[in-house]
Design an enzyme around this catalytic site. Sequence first.
Site, PDB file in Angstrom:
ATOM      1  N   HIS A  16       9.950  12.079   0.635  1.00 25.29           N
ATOM      2  CA  HIS A  16      10.980  12.550   1.598  1.00 25.29           C
ATOM      3  C   HIS A  16      10.815  11.434   2.836  1.00 25.29           C
ATOM      4  O   HIS A  16      12.037  10.827   3.186  1.00 25.29           O
ATOM      5  CB  HIS A  16      10.968  13.819   2.226  1.00 25.29           C
ATOM      6  CG  HIS A  16      11.741  14.435   3.406  1.00 25.29           C
ATOM      7  ND1 HIS A  16      12.953  15.177   2.745  1.00 25.29           N
ATOM      8  CD2 HIS A  16      11.941  14.079   4.634  1.00 25.29           C
ATOM      9  CE1 HIS A  16      13.718  15.303   3.956  1.00 25.29           C
ATOM     10  NE2 HIS A  16      13.048  14.776   5.012  1.00 25.29           N
ATOM     11  N   GLU A  17       9.633  11.491   3.472  1.00 27.44           N
ATOM     12  CA  GLU A  17       9.489  10.557   4.524  1.00 27.44           C
ATOM     13  C   GLU A  17       9.715   9.005   4.624  1.00 27.44           C
ATOM     14  O   GLU A  17      10.202   8.353   5.282  1.00 27.44           O
ATOM     15  CB  GLU A  17       8.310  10.712   5.540  1.00 27.44           C
ATOM     16  CG  GLU A  17       7.925  12.347   6.002  1.00 27.44           C
ATOM     17  CD  GLU A  17       9.022  12.442   6.881  1.00 27.44           C
ATOM     18  OE1 GLU A  17       9.834  11.660   7.424  1.00 27.44           O
ATOM     19  OE2 GLU A  17       9.377  13.835   6.826  1.00 27.44           O
ATOM     20  N   HIS A  40      13.407   8.088   4.621  1.00 29.10           N
ATOM     21  CA  HIS A  40      13.594   7.715   6.105  1.00 29.10           C
ATOM     22  C   HIS A  40      13.381   6.300   6.341  1.00 29.10           C
ATOM     23  O   HIS A  40      13.952   5.706   6.977  1.00 29.10           O
ATOM     24  CB  HIS A  40      12.930   8.964   6.923  1.00 29.10           C
ATOM     25  CG  HIS A  40      13.689  10.199   6.880  1.00 29.10           C
ATOM     26  ND1 HIS A  40      15.019  10.309   7.119  1.00 29.10           N
ATOM     27  CD2 HIS A  40      13.096  11.307   6.594  1.00 29.10           C
ATOM     28  CE1 HIS A  40      15.052  11.476   6.979  1.00 29.10           C
ATOM     29  NE2 HIS A  40      14.145  12.341   6.642  1.00 29.10           N
TER      30      HIS A  40
END
Length: 419
Positions: free
Chosen positions: A18-19, A22
């Site tokens: 997820h990160e 980003h």
Amino acid sequence: MNTFLAVIVIFGLLVFIHEWGHLVFAKRAGILCREFAIGFGPKLFSFVRNETTYTIRLLPLGGFVRMAGEDPELVQIKPGYDIGLTFTEEGKVKQLIINNKSKHPDCKVIQVEKIDMERELIVKGYTEDSDELVTYELDRQAVYLYDEKSTQIAPYDRQFASKSIGQRALAIFAGPFMNFVLAVVVLILYAAIAGLPVNESLVGGVTDDGPAVEAGLESGDRIEAIDGEEVSTWEEMTEVIQARPNESMEFDISRDGEAFSVTMTADEREIPEADNIGVIGVMAPTEKTLTGILAFGFTQTYEYTVLIVEALGMLVTGQFSLDALAGPVGIYNYTGEVAAMGILVLFQWAAILSVNLGIINLLPLPALDGGRLLFIGLEAVRGKPIDPQKEGMVHFIGFALLMLLVLAVTWNDINRIFL
């Protein structure tokens, strides 16, 4: 697999992916990413690479990417401060030393008159041996040192707010999107290992005990009929067997072109809150084709997405009680139960959690990625951004309420599991 290890591996992977989404798209947009963190709380391990500090923190309950401009700088240099400067070979400032200047005897000390580390990239001041105001140009990758901790400056064009609406939205959306990608990949791996179910009345395998192994059934046997009733699909076959627990049945079998019959009595299996069913101890047939395996990853992810969205809809309309939600303790407990069922079931569970994380983060709630996307959308409609302080306050309140919800759900988990 040990429950704690399973939780750490699965949650670590979900948060990392997820990160990482980003991080990648923020860097593509030219945003300075100060930190990529897995977990919260005190740092356990860290290293610096390509302008970003990568950290592992104590509490494995999430993660974050700290982008320049999202938070106010922790250290502000104001007129009247005495700071030390060191320079590049081109004569630009490469270090601004806020304190502990004695540890840098080669630095040039000035009293700051004006400093701009975002747009003009200059510092003006007076040296110790002159009353003349001197202007120094900052290198775009200059750092300031406070208590010997180095922090890179962030020119405005490297900050989150300087980027276009599309670039910012993509950097935010990339996190949840990568959770869907991860689910697809995990389910493809699952299908590649376990195979895909084939809807034929074939014996894919037999259990170590049960009527089938006692009757001599083997993998690849085709069940043609049961008590004279023809069956051709797995559903037809299992429907007949499940409806007749503890009953003796005659099975017409074909194996390698030869036909024979065996008699078996189906064992009875208890099903919670349902009628018991009959089983003979055979496993469904499977196949492995490249197109089928790839398609399974996408179709199964879509089905999980629909189920979770429907469940959220039922929660909003009151058809689902908050008591049915699981928090960190509940998920930990469920993960332990799933881990005991084997690695393949754990694969499916990881995919479900990844889809769930992606969907939850896309909800238009403050402090979540969906809330941030909502503010970016409002900016696109209004033609100007929301006041950063007001937006920050909304996200802060949203985060506090989210933590209260987590605590409430966790208390329900504890009551349900331990009390």
